[in-house]
Scaffold this motif. Structure first.
Motif: not given
Length: 376
Positions: A5-6, A162, A151-159
């Motif tokens: 994600p990053w 978005h 959690a970080w992976r889900q945040y990366g997907r959401w980002r």
């Protein structure tokens, strides 16, 4: 290899990523090297610091080969633990490698962590209650690392989603701007060409028999061209603002239609000053396109323009007495319909008998737009 994600391909992000990796490698080396000493164990340059340097060095390539880095880190840790050079734990020294691998391969990372923990808690290691207590702490740490990675992976997907939505919205906005520009240019150019064309025809026909009439027609064509140029200049100079034509500008269209030889009746009912700018501009463009169609496609002699401003809606009706012929929507009528629909209004076009308007005539062509004056 799964993308993280990053991860980023830009040079600036690449430099930041390398800086993060170096910093993380140094922190890991220091934490593993000095961690046991913080718990009261003696410092050992041949044990803890060597292990910290080895695990930290592996982290420098964690982005390219996350699973390989985790496997090698686990092998190095098992080797140090098996020889008695390090006894500080089985999971926490692998925290950075576990987290990185779990971002792209959560199942495999969890399996490798579980295998390392099972090996460390095997009968060759600790036994009895101490094994259960230490195993519980290690298992909890493993769960926390995996949960943080998820959690970080889900945040990366959401980002990413978005960002994709923002890109789509921007593309939609640009498409709407291009469509609006094309409508404005079409309305101005089509109307001007229609008016100029009519007067040029008049000038050609009257040039020999009536020079004064030919000169008047040419002057009218020049005036229409000058007005169109000023409208285009204002529009190009202020693309982000709507042009200033409104209901009061309908009078100019009436004069142009009369100058082209049509008998025009213009009725305005209600307070035109109470009409919002967007509805006023749309009404003007509807009348403009209707006048263009009358000049181009019919042999009409009379034209009626009726504008009614009511408390909740604006109604514009343009009727001529020409032959409607076979109806087909071109760019002008399509743009007119889009303008009206955007504001939540309705548009009817066709022969008088087909539209069901109050103008109610079996001949001629009728354009009627109804625009709400409240928010669409």
């Amino acid at each position: 290899m799964a993308s993280l994600p990053w991860s980023s391909g830009s040079s600036g992000s690449g430099r930041r990523a390398r800086l993060v990796d170096v910093t993380l490698a140094l922190l890991t080396a220091v934490a593993i090297g000095a961690g046991p000493a913080a718990m009261g164990a003696p410092l050992s340059w041949n044990g803890t610091f060597d292990l910290g340097a080895a695990l930290g060095a592996l982290l420098l390539v964690r982005r390219r080969h996350p699973l390989l880095v985790l496997v090698l880190s686990a092998a190095v840790l098992i080797g140090w633990q098996s020889t008695g050079l390090f006894e500080g734990g089985w999971i926490w020294p692998l925290t950075a490698a576990l987290f990185t691998a779990a971002l792209g391969h959560p199942g495999r990372a969890a399996g490798i962590g579980a295998l390392v923990l099972l090996y460390g808690l095997s009968p060759q290691g600790l036994g009895g209650p101490e094994t259960l207590a230490r195993g519980g702490v290690e298992l909890l740490w493993l769960a926390l690392v995996l949960a943080a990675a998820n959690a970080w992976r889900q945040y990366g997907r959401w980002r990413a989603e978005h960002h994709a939505r923002l890109v789509q919205l921007e593309q939609t906005r640009l498409a709407e701007q291009r469509l609006r520009i094309s409508r404005e240019v079409h309305d101005v150019v089509a109307h001007t060409l229609a008016v100029v064309g009519v007067h040029l025809n008049v000038a050609v026909e009257a040039l020999d028999d009536s020079p004064e009439e030919a000169r008047a027609a040419l002057r009218t064509a020049i005036a229409a061209r000058t007005q169109a140029m000023s409208e285009l200049k204002a529009f190009v100079g202020e693309l982000r603002e709507a042009p200033q034509q409104g209901l009061e500008s309908v009078a100019d269209l009436v004069e142009q239609a009369r100058a082209a030889g049509l008998e025009v009746r213009h009725d305005l009912e209600g307070d035109s000053g109470a009409v919002p700018a967007a509805q006023a501009l749309t009404a003007y463009r509807v009348v403009q396109e209707a006048v263009v169609n009358t000049l181009r496609h019919s042999d009409a002699g009379r034209l009626t323009i009726r504008v009614r401003v009511r408390s909740r809606e604006l109604e514009v009706t343009v009727t001529d007495d020409g032959r409607p012929g076979t109806f087909s929507e071109g760019h002008g009528l399509t743009g007119m319909r889009e303008r009206v629909t955007v504001l939540g209004g309705t548009l009817r076009v066709g022969a008088g008998a087909e539209t069901g308007t109050e103008a109610g005539t079996d001949t001629g062509f009728v354009v009627q737009a109804v625009l709400p004056l409240t928010a669409a």
